[in-house]
Structures are given as C-alpha cells and as structure tokens.
Design a protein around this motif. Structure first.
Motif, PDB file in Angstrom:
ATOM      1  N   UNK A   1       0.797  -1.301   0.032  1.00 46.38           N
ATOM      2  CA  UNK A   1       0.191  -0.103   0.042  1.00 46.38           C
ATOM      3  C   UNK A   1       0.831   1.110   0.118  1.00 46.38           C
ATOM      4  N   UNK A   2       0.817   2.041  -1.036  1.00 49.96           N
ATOM      5  CA  UNK A   2       1.590   3.398  -1.112  1.00 49.96           C
ATOM      6  C   UNK A   2       0.707   4.529  -0.274  1.00 49.96           C
ATOM      7  N   UNK A   3       1.209   4.929   0.798  1.00 47.81           N
ATOM      8  CA  UNK A   3       0.784   5.880   1.595  1.00 47.81           C
ATOM      9  C   UNK A   3       1.420   7.199   1.488  1.00 47.81           C
ATOM     10  N   UNK A   4       0.783   8.184   0.908  1.00 41.62           N
ATOM     11  CA  UNK A   4       1.383   9.737   1.160  1.00 41.62           C
ATOM     12  C   UNK A   4       1.734  10.146   2.594  1.00 41.62           C
ATOM     13  N   UNK A   5       2.632  10.768   2.945  1.00 39.83           N
ATOM     14  CA  UNK A   5       2.707  11.308   4.241  1.00 39.83           C
ATOM     15  C   UNK A   5       2.423  12.691   4.393  1.00 39.83           C
ATOM     16  N   UNK A   6       1.728  13.297   4.934  1.00 43.10           N
ATOM     17  CA  UNK A   6       1.377  14.736   5.159  1.00 43.10           C
ATOM     18  C   UNK A   6       1.989  15.467   6.404  1.00 43.10           C
ATOM     19  N   UNK A   7       1.985  16.681   6.645  1.00 42.32           N
ATOM     20  CA  UNK A   7       2.623  17.340   7.814  1.00 42.32           C
ATOM     21  C   UNK A   7       1.524  17.390   8.833  1.00 42.32           C
ATOM     22  N   UNK A   8       0.647  16.661   9.062  1.00 45.20           N
ATOM     23  CA  UNK A   8      -0.151  16.621  10.006  1.00 45.20           C
ATOM     24  C   UNK A   8       0.517  15.957  11.423  1.00 45.20           C
ATOM     25  N   UNK A   9       0.100  16.635  12.577  1.00 42.87           N
ATOM     26  CA  UNK A   9       0.529  16.176  14.002  1.00 42.87           C
ATOM     27  C   UNK A   9      -0.466  15.155  14.355  1.00 42.87           C
TER      28      UNK A   9
ATOM     29  N   UNK B   1      10.041  19.274  12.145  1.00 40.85           N
ATOM     30  CA  UNK B   1       9.477  18.957  11.175  1.00 40.85           C
ATOM     31  C   UNK B   1       8.799  17.508  11.180  1.00 40.85           C
ATOM     32  N   UNK B   2       7.620  17.236  10.621  1.00 36.84           N
ATOM     33  CA  UNK B   2       7.037  15.943  10.992  1.00 36.84           C
ATOM     34  C   UNK B   2       6.378  15.711   9.644  1.00 36.84           C
ATOM     35  N   UNK B   3       6.071  14.361   9.431  1.00 36.17           N
ATOM     36  CA  UNK B   3       5.021  13.967   8.530  1.00 36.17           C
ATOM     37  C   UNK B   3       4.558  12.480   8.993  1.00 36.17           C
ATOM     38  N   UNK B   4       3.266  12.578   8.905  1.00 37.42           N
ATOM     39  CA  UNK B   4       2.481  11.343   9.233  1.00 37.42           C
ATOM     40  C   UNK B   4       1.717  10.694   8.129  1.00 37.42           C
ATOM     41  N   UNK B   5       1.243   9.470   7.909  1.00 40.32           N
ATOM     42  CA  UNK B   5       0.395   8.762   7.039  1.00 40.32           C
ATOM     43  C   UNK B   5      -0.950   9.576   6.881  1.00 40.32           C
ATOM     44  N   UNK B   6      -1.400   9.704   5.765  1.00 44.27           N
ATOM     45  CA  UNK B   6      -2.498  10.544   5.418  1.00 44.27           C
ATOM     46  C   UNK B   6      -3.606   9.206   5.753  1.00 44.27           C
TER      47      UNK B   6
END
Length: 168
Positions: free
Chosen positions: A35-43, A158-163
């Motif tokens: 599964x390809x999951x984009x990472x976004x800058x949400x905490x 700086x952070x990235x989490x799974x969308x």
C-alpha cells in the motif's frame, strides 16, 4: 490445419491447468500486497487522530514523503522515502505504529505496538529507511511517523504522518 487444431487444444489444456495457480498467486499477492501511503505534515496522537491546534501555525511544506507498507503474515514493513532539499545531512526518527491504540497511549520508541529506526538525509536531502514490526493480535492497521526533533520539548521541527491507515 490438423496440427493447428492440436496446438490450440494443447494451449487450452495448459491454460486450464495454469489458471488456478495463477489465480491463487494473484489472490495471495493482493492479500500480502503493498500500500503506497502519502505522508502529510499533520501532527497526530497515538490513536491516529489529528491534533488540531487552537491557533493554526502556518508552515510551508519543507519536503515531501511517502511510504510503501507491506503486510506479510504476522509482520508489517514500511519503506519510507523522504525528500527535504533544504535539510541535507539531517537526522529523522521514523516510526511504524500499529492501531488500535487508546488516545491515552504513548507511541514512542520502545512502546508496545511501535517500531522505530533512524534516517539521515544525503547531500541532496533524500533519505530512505525500512522499518519492520511483528504485528500484535488485534491489529487492524498501521501508520508511519517521521519527525525531525526540535531543540525544545514541544512539537517537532518537521514532521510527516500517514494520510490514512494502511489496512492489515
């Protein structure tokens, strides 16, 4: 013409013999797929809920990231890719978090249902790391967190989490 008819019959017989094995491989690949999951800058909290700040802090995106999550049997693997051009030679902490977790749970390195690895960007600001974890009973999904620690005790620099949660 007779040879052509025999060739067609042989081809049909081979196709009928191979079809169940091919179908099984396709079903198995889908069950154990990526599964390809984009990472976004949400905490996010450890239960995957998004943290909404009272006052929005407008941060331009520094880089981009995505992960490829694979589930196979009783383990999950996340191959995490990051591109952050303004940050060559920067260290990031990367975690693979299993859900469900209660909102009161912690999900840092060493906590149950988590696996972490370090990742350092190269001269162009690119980095890749793979994080693996044995799945706990009852796990329904996994997600990825990438953080660049800040100098203070609060939010990461700086952070990235799974969308979205990758299903297990």
């Amino acid at each position: 013409m007779n040879a052509l008819a025999r060739l067609g019959a042989c081809t049909a017989a081979i196709a009928v013999a191979i079809l169940p094995a091919t179908t099984f491989e396709i079903v198995q690949a889908a069950a154990e797929g990526s599964t390809r999951v984009p990472l976004v800058s949400d905490l996010r909290r450890c239960d995957f809920s998004r943290i909404n700040n009272q006052l929005p802090v407008l941060r331009p995106p520094i880089g981009s990231a995505f992960s490829v999550v694979n589930v196979s049997g009783s383990s999950a693997t996340a191959e995490v890719h990051l591109y952050s051009p303004p940050n060559p030679g920067t260290h990031y902490d990367v975690g693979l978090i299993q859900e469900p977790l209660p909102s009161s749970a912690t999900c840092g390195p060493g906590d149950p249902g988590t696996a972490f690895a370090g990742m350092d960007t190269d001269a162009s600001g690119s980095a890749t790391v793979t994080v693996r974890s044995a799945l706990r009973p009852g796990t329904t999904g996994v997600w990825v967190i990438v953080e660049r620690p800040s100098g203070g005790p609060q939010n990461p620099a700086e952070n990235y989490t799974s969308d979205f949660l990758a299903p297990v």
